[in-house]
Design a protein around this motif. Structure first.
Motif, mmCIF file in Angstrom:
data_model
loop_
_atom_site.group_PDB
_atom_site.id
_atom_site.type_symbol
_atom_site.label_atom_id
_atom_site.label_comp_id
_atom_site.label_asym_id
_atom_site.label_seq_id
_atom_site.Cartn_x
_atom_site.Cartn_y
_atom_site.Cartn_z
ATOM 1 N N THR A 121 -19.135 46.608 16.583
ATOM 2 C CA THR A 121 -18.983 47.792 15.747
ATOM 3 C C THR A 121 -20.327 48.174 15.154
ATOM 4 O OG1 THR A 121 -16.766 47.012 15.174
ATOM 5 C CG2 THR A 121 -17.707 48.728 13.783
ATOM 6 N N VAL A 122 -20.714 49.450 15.290
ATOM 7 C CA VAL A 122 -21.980 49.939 14.751
ATOM 8 C C VAL A 122 -21.765 50.345 13.295
ATOM 9 C CG1 VAL A 122 -23.776 51.697 14.952
ATOM 10 C CG2 VAL A 122 -22.766 50.697 17.016
ATOM 11 N N PHE A 136 -31.470 34.826 15.338
ATOM 12 C CA PHE A 136 -30.502 35.839 14.944
ATOM 13 C C PHE A 136 -30.494 35.940 13.421
ATOM 14 C CE2 PHE A 136 -28.239 31.855 15.178
ATOM 15 C CZ PHE A 136 -27.373 31.863 14.090
ATOM 16 N N SER A 137 -29.816 36.972 12.930
ATOM 17 C CA SER A 137 -29.768 37.221 11.491
ATOM 18 C C SER A 137 -28.331 37.387 11.038
ATOM 19 C CB SER A 137 -30.548 38.492 11.141
ATOM 20 O OG SER A 137 -31.902 38.354 11.485
ATOM 21 N N VAL A 138 -28.125 37.086 9.750
ATOM 22 C CA VAL A 138 -26.833 37.267 9.103
ATOM 23 C C VAL A 138 -27.026 38.303 8.001
ATOM 24 C CG1 VAL A 138 -25.030 36.148 7.733
ATOM 25 C CG2 VAL A 138 -26.148 34.894 9.606
ATOM 26 N N ILE A 139 -26.040 39.192 7.866
ATOM 27 C CA ILE A 139 -26.085 40.238 6.848
ATOM 28 C C ILE A 139 -24.789 40.223 6.056
ATOM 29 C CG2 ILE A 139 -25.127 42.035 8.356
ATOM 30 C CD1 ILE A 139 -27.185 43.982 7.055
ATOM 31 N N ILE A 177 -25.527 39.557 12.995
ATOM 32 C CA ILE A 177 -25.929 40.833 13.578
ATOM 33 C C ILE A 177 -26.032 40.660 15.095
ATOM 34 C CG2 ILE A 177 -27.776 42.547 13.747
ATOM 35 C CD1 ILE A 177 -28.347 42.107 10.821
ATOM 36 N N VAL A 178 -25.294 41.478 15.811
ATOM 37 C CA VAL A 178 -25.316 41.443 17.271
ATOM 38 C C VAL A 178 -26.586 42.111 17.778
ATOM 39 C CG1 VAL A 178 -24.120 42.192 19.366
ATOM 40 C CG2 VAL A 178 -22.798 41.387 17.393
ATOM 41 N N LYS A 194 -32.689 42.337 3.509
ATOM 42 C CA LYS A 194 -31.455 41.748 2.994
ATOM 43 C C LYS A 194 -30.727 40.937 4.058
ATOM 44 C CE LYS A 194 -30.903 44.931 -0.761
ATOM 45 N NZ LYS A 194 -30.001 45.749 -1.540
ATOM 46 N N LEU A 195 -31.493 40.070 4.719
ATOM 47 C CA LEU A 195 -30.961 39.251 5.795
ATOM 48 C C LEU A 195 -31.242 37.778 5.532
ATOM 49 C CD1 LEU A 195 -32.385 41.205 8.866
ATOM 50 C CD2 LEU A 195 -30.122 41.456 7.849
ATOM 51 N N PHE A 196 -30.462 36.935 6.184
ATOM 52 C CA PHE A 196 -30.803 35.526 6.313
ATOM 53 C C PHE A 196 -31.091 35.315 7.790
ATOM 54 C CE2 PHE A 196 -30.139 31.016 6.926
ATOM 55 C CZ PHE A 196 -30.781 30.477 5.818
#
Length: 195
Positions: A60-61, A30-33, A42-43, A69-71
């Protein structure tokens, strides 16, 4: 009792709003933003520039997705995620702290995003700022937890744009100083492969 349960109990006793901000993630990747000054898991990612986050318990979209720009976290079994900064963060707005922490059965990680720079000239300033934010957060957690992290290894991450010159002499010196001062490994990368 697992190490995850142990650290959750320690954090619950140390921070009054811990239960309100903790998220448990069971996906292996998975990723974090950072979106609007707050970090989210991020779901899902849609085909265009939209992505889904969980905001106040509701999927929520949002638009403006940028994959650079993610981890990214991979090879995970179960991960605890805690946003630190922002309106819904553990520490909220105020003092300069890192963006989020996460932990699994092995590691407890502090993460600071510095992904908005547009030129390599800001490398050292962003690195130094990020390290300061990490130190502030680590110092606070050390105090609140009496340096008891339930036997987890501590790591710190500075997330920078891909064009940054990574692993150069300047970074190596900063990382070595950080290790000597804090006893924690410092990485300049945007991903973590869990053990």
């Amino acid at each position: 009792m697992s190490k995850i349960d142990d650290i959750k109990e320690l954090l619950l006793n140390a921070f009054v709003n811990f239960a309100d901000v903790l998220e448990i993630e069971f996906r292996s990747e998975f990723s974090v933003i950072d979106h609007g000054g707050q970090c989210f898991i991020i779901v899902s990612i849609q085909l265009d520039d939209e992505f889904t986050i969980r905001l106040n318990g509701v999927d929520t979209v949002r638009s403006g997705f940028e994959p650079t720009k993610l981890f990214n976290i991979s090879n995970a079994k179960i991960v605890g995620f805690i946003p630190i900064d922002g309106k819904k963060g553990l520490l909220g707005f105020g003092d300069s702290h890192c963006d989020f922490i996460f932990f699994d059965e092995t590691d407890f990680c502090f993460v600071e995003f510095k992904l908005n720079a547009t030129s390599p000239r800001k490398v050292n300033k962003n690195r130094v700022d990020a390290i300061g934010q990490l130190k502030n957060t680590i110092g606070l957690f050390d105090k609140k937890l009496a340096k008891n992290y339930a036997g987890l290894n501590l790591e710190a991450y500075v997330c920078t744009p891909e064009f940054y010159p990574r692993f150069n002499a300047s970074w190596q010196e900063l990382a070595q100083d950080f290790l000597e001062e804090n006893g924690i490994l410092l990485f300049e990368r945007n991903d973590k492969t869990c053990k």
